[in-house]
Each structure stands twice: as C-alpha cells, then as structure tokens.
Design a protein around this motif. Structure first.
Motif, mmCIF file in Angstrom:
data_model
loop_
_atom_site.group_PDB
_atom_site.id
_atom_site.type_symbol
_atom_site.label_atom_id
_atom_site.label_comp_id
_atom_site.label_asym_id
_atom_site.label_seq_id
_atom_site.Cartn_x
_atom_site.Cartn_y
_atom_site.Cartn_z
ATOM 1 N N MET A 172 12.828 17.020 53.828
ATOM 2 C CA MET A 172 12.591 18.293 54.508
ATOM 3 C C MET A 172 11.916 19.322 53.594
ATOM 4 O O MET A 172 11.107 20.125 54.045
ATOM 5 N N MET A 173 12.274 19.304 52.306
ATOM 6 C CA MET A 173 11.885 20.416 51.451
ATOM 7 C C MET A 173 10.609 20.166 50.646
ATOM 8 O O MET A 173 10.095 21.082 50.007
ATOM 9 N N TRP A 178 6.402 20.365 54.789
ATOM 10 C CA TRP A 178 6.310 21.649 55.494
ATOM 11 C C TRP A 178 4.938 22.313 55.382
ATOM 12 O O TRP A 178 4.556 23.075 56.280
ATOM 13 N N ASP A 182 3.632 19.317 58.846
ATOM 14 C CA ASP A 182 4.264 20.045 59.956
ATOM 15 C C ASP A 182 3.272 20.778 60.844
ATOM 16 O O ASP A 182 3.593 21.126 61.984
ATOM 17 N N PHE A 185 2.982 19.695 64.271
ATOM 18 C CA PHE A 185 4.155 19.932 65.123
ATOM 19 C C PHE A 185 4.353 21.421 65.442
ATOM 20 O O PHE A 185 5.070 21.745 66.379
ATOM 21 N N ASP A 186 3.774 22.287 64.628
ATOM 22 C CA ASP A 186 4.112 23.707 64.665
ATOM 23 C C ASP A 186 3.344 24.421 65.776
ATOM 24 O O ASP A 186 2.114 24.513 65.728
ATOM 25 N N PRO A 187 4.066 24.975 66.784
ATOM 26 C CA PRO A 187 3.368 25.683 67.871
ATOM 27 C C PRO A 187 2.545 26.885 67.384
ATOM 28 O O PRO A 187 1.674 27.363 68.104
ATOM 29 N N GLU A 188 2.825 27.373 66.174
ATOM 30 C CA GLU A 188 2.044 28.493 65.656
ATOM 31 C C GLU A 188 0.742 28.043 64.994
ATOM 32 O O GLU A 188 -0.080 28.880 64.639
ATOM 33 N N ALA A 196 6.934 20.026 71.283
ATOM 34 C CA ALA A 196 8.039 20.598 70.510
ATOM 35 C C ALA A 196 9.347 19.832 70.686
ATOM 36 O O ALA A 196 10.230 19.877 69.816
ATOM 37 N N TRP B 77 10.914 29.284 54.625
ATOM 38 C CA TRP B 77 9.816 28.791 55.462
ATOM 39 C C TRP B 77 10.374 28.060 56.687
ATOM 40 O O TRP B 77 9.936 28.304 57.822
ATOM 41 N N TRP B 78 11.361 27.188 56.465
ATOM 42 C CA TRP B 78 11.919 26.439 57.600
ATOM 43 C C TRP B 78 12.639 27.372 58.578
ATOM 44 O O TRP B 78 12.601 27.166 59.797
ATOM 45 N N MET B 80 11.830 30.465 59.222
ATOM 46 C CA MET B 80 10.736 31.066 59.984
ATOM 47 C C MET B 80 10.196 30.082 61.019
ATOM 48 O O MET B 80 9.974 30.419 62.179
ATOM 49 N N ARG B 81 10.038 28.861 60.599
ATOM 50 C CA ARG B 81 9.442 27.830 61.450
ATOM 51 C C ARG B 81 10.309 27.520 62.661
ATOM 52 O O ARG B 81 9.813 27.407 63.791
ATOM 53 N N PHE B 82 11.633 27.363 62.437
ATOM 54 C CA PHE B 82 12.525 27.016 63.526
ATOM 55 C C PHE B 82 12.616 28.154 64.544
ATOM 56 O O PHE B 82 12.638 27.921 65.750
ATOM 57 N N GLY B 84 10.410 30.846 64.980
ATOM 58 C CA GLY B 84 9.114 31.104 65.611
ATOM 59 C C GLY B 84 8.665 29.970 66.519
ATOM 60 O O GLY B 84 8.076 30.188 67.575
ATOM 61 N N GLY B 85 8.982 28.747 66.099
ATOM 62 C CA GLY B 85 8.542 27.592 66.870
ATOM 63 C C GLY B 85 9.260 27.423 68.189
ATOM 64 O O GLY B 85 8.823 26.644 69.046
#
Lengths: 210, 121
Positions: A172-173, A178, A182, A185-188, A196, B77-78, B80-82, B84-85
């Motif tokens: 994850m880190m 990230w 990601d 996958f990221d809607p932004e 999602a 970051w995660w 923010m991501r969770f 915002g997403g």
C-alpha cells in the motif's frame, strides 16, 4: 490453468466453517488441482466472509465445478457472491515454496469501451508492481472470462505475501502503488479507467496457490 | 520498513495541471479555488502554489493552470484518496472542470531527497 474464485458473503458469518467444509469436499470431488477456501481477514473490502479459490487442469473441469458449486451458494445462508472464472494470465513467483502466508485477490472492472491500448498499458504497469514492491512474493494478473456479482469483473490481480504486513505495509505504501498505479483507479485522475467498486479480499494460506 | 516511527513523513505533492479551453482560464481558476480547494483542504491537502501560463489571461487561446498541493506523507495521501475518491461532489467537480478543459493531468511527486525514504516501506 483454469481458475475460479468466489468471494462469499454470508447472512450469518457463524456458518463460514460449515460452508467452507462443504466447498472443500466438492472441490476435491471435482479433482481441483489446487484449492484455497478460507475465512477472509478483517480489512477486506467487499471481499466476502469466505474466499474460495480453485485451479483446474482443464477448462471443462473448471466449468463443471462452477456449475456444481452454484447451488451451494444459492441458499438463504448466502447474502451475496462476487466471482470470476479465468485462465491464468502472466505471473511470477519469487517464493514458490511460501507457506503460511497471505493470499490476496483484487477483482476490478475496467470501463466498457476503454481503448485496448490503455488497458494493455494498465496491465503492463500492474505487472511491474512486484519488480518494485518485493513484498509481493508470487503474483498473477489475469483477464476474467466470466464474472458474477456487483460488477462485470474484467481482471483478477492475485498476490501472495509472507504475512498481512506485506500487503498493508509495502504494497500500500510504496510510491509505485500510490503515485503510479493508482491513477488508473482514482476518480480524481483523468487517467482513471477502473470502476471505483472493487473486491479486495485476503486470507491466510497454508501453501502457495499461484 | 523504517523503524523510526517518530520521524516526520516525507512530504508528497499532488500536482494538477489543467489546460483551460480558450478564454476559460480565469473563470476555471476562480471555480477551482471556490469549489474544489475547500474540500481538498478538508482532506488534508495544503495548497502550496498556483502558476498560470502564460502569465496573462488569454481570451482566444488556452491558459495552463498548475496547482501544487502538499500532503504529510503516503498515509495522508491515502486518507485524501479514500475520502476524495468516494465523494460524489468531487467527481461532479472534475466532470465539470474536464468539460471546460482541453486537457488535464494529475501527478504525484516528492523532493528528490525524499525518494529513498518514501521507497523504504
């Protein structure tokens, strides 16, 4: 290798053990080459209470088993099932003898109509994750042939770790995850092509199934 | 993984680069600040810098807007991501912004001096 995975959510999680036993017996009767049927770990997300994963030498064995398994998962004890059947995609094994580790599967759905070149780009970058994140001991990325559940699952991303810390920590880190992967996958992010809704499920395994 | 849990996490940056449709640059900047920035701040993002190129408002060509945000490490970051997403208002904002842009990029970066620590996980 032909594979089938079911993530089973139960109406009463106390019945996990009994259902798992029934499924294991059925898989053995269908000559599954490998099987992993285990309760999911806390932290799974839409990953079910029970993770059931099987490998077969022949496609017909896999499809016959899927048909035989369906009634077991259509009882009132089962609230929902997400799953895929698929032929093994490309993978790698840096620790084929891994024992008492953690198996993790991600079911994902790439948007219909996505440019095939973009899908290939996403797949290629995903296949590089184990190169950068060495906590991923064994892995496989496959395209789904059939899917059931909340989405039309298109891909199966499987990994094995020495322990859950490898998944929750390095996987994850690491910035390759990230800051690189990601964005698909990221809607932004404008590069997003993956829905999602994901199924993220992991469980303890006695021996590698990849 | 690093064993020094007291160490401050290396700052990471989220960078939005938006090429506005001709004549839309100023309005898109104003909307970004009014509609997107408050929620981003609530998700832990700190707006460090805004750049406009060229440094004038064009009415017949595109301005490029660059927003550089900082976050307190990969954990932030995660977070923010969770958040915002999974926020439909955020998705609606980007759908609107994309309709007013020629192109857009979002990417993530760090100081080169922080690369080794960020990869030591």
């Amino acid at each position: 290798m032909y594979k089938l995975t079911r993530l089973v959510t139960l109406t009463d999680s106390a019945s996990v053990s009994a259902l798992a036993d029934e499924i294991r017996v059925l898989a053995a009767a269908h000559s599954a080459y490998r099987q992993l049927v285990a309760p999911t770990h806390a932290g799974s997300h839409f990953g079910g209470d029970l993770l059931a994963h099987f490998s077969f030498d022949a496609e017909v064995q896999c499809s016959d088993f899927g048909a035989a398994l369906a009634p077991l998962l259509a009882t009132p004890a089962v609230a929902s099932v997400d799953g895929v059947s698929y032929q093994s995609g490309s993978g790698g094994r840096s620790d084929p003898g891994l024992a008492n580790g953690v198996y993790r599967v991600l079911l994902l759905s790439v948007d219909e109509g996505t440019d095939p070149a973009l899908v290939a780009h996403f797949e290629a970058e995903t296949r590089m994750m184990p190169h950068y994140i060495t906590a991923i001991r064994n892995w496989q990325l496959s395209r789904a042939d059939d899917a059931i559940g909340a989405r039309r699952w298109t891909h199966v991303w499987e990994q094995e770790y020495a322990d859950a810390g490898g998944l929750m920590g390095p996987y994850m880190m690491h910035p390759y995850h990230w800051a690189r992967i990601d964005r698909w996958f990221d809607p932004e992010c404008p590069d997003r092509i993956v829905d999602a809704r994901l199924c993220h499920s992991f469980c303890t395994m006695e021996a590698s199934v990849l | 993984m690093t064993t020094d849990d007291t160490a401050v996490a290396p700052t990471v940056h989220a960078i939005d680069e938006i090429v506005a449709k001709p004549g839309e640059g100023k309005a898109l900047l104003d909307d970004y600040l009014a509609r997107y920035a408050p929620g981003a701040r609530a998700r832990g993002m700190v707006l460090e810098q805004i750049l406009v190129s060229p440094p004038m408002w064009l009415d017949d060509q595109s301005n490029t807007l660059v927003f550089r945000w900082s976050l307190a490490g990969a954990g932030a970051w995660w977070q923010m991501r969770f958040v915002g997403g999974n926020d439909p208002d955020v998705a609606a904002w980007w759908a609107d912004a994309d309709a007013r842009a020629v192109s857009r990029r979002r990417y993530f970066a760090s100081d080169p001096a922080d690369v080794e620590r960020l990869c030591d996980v």
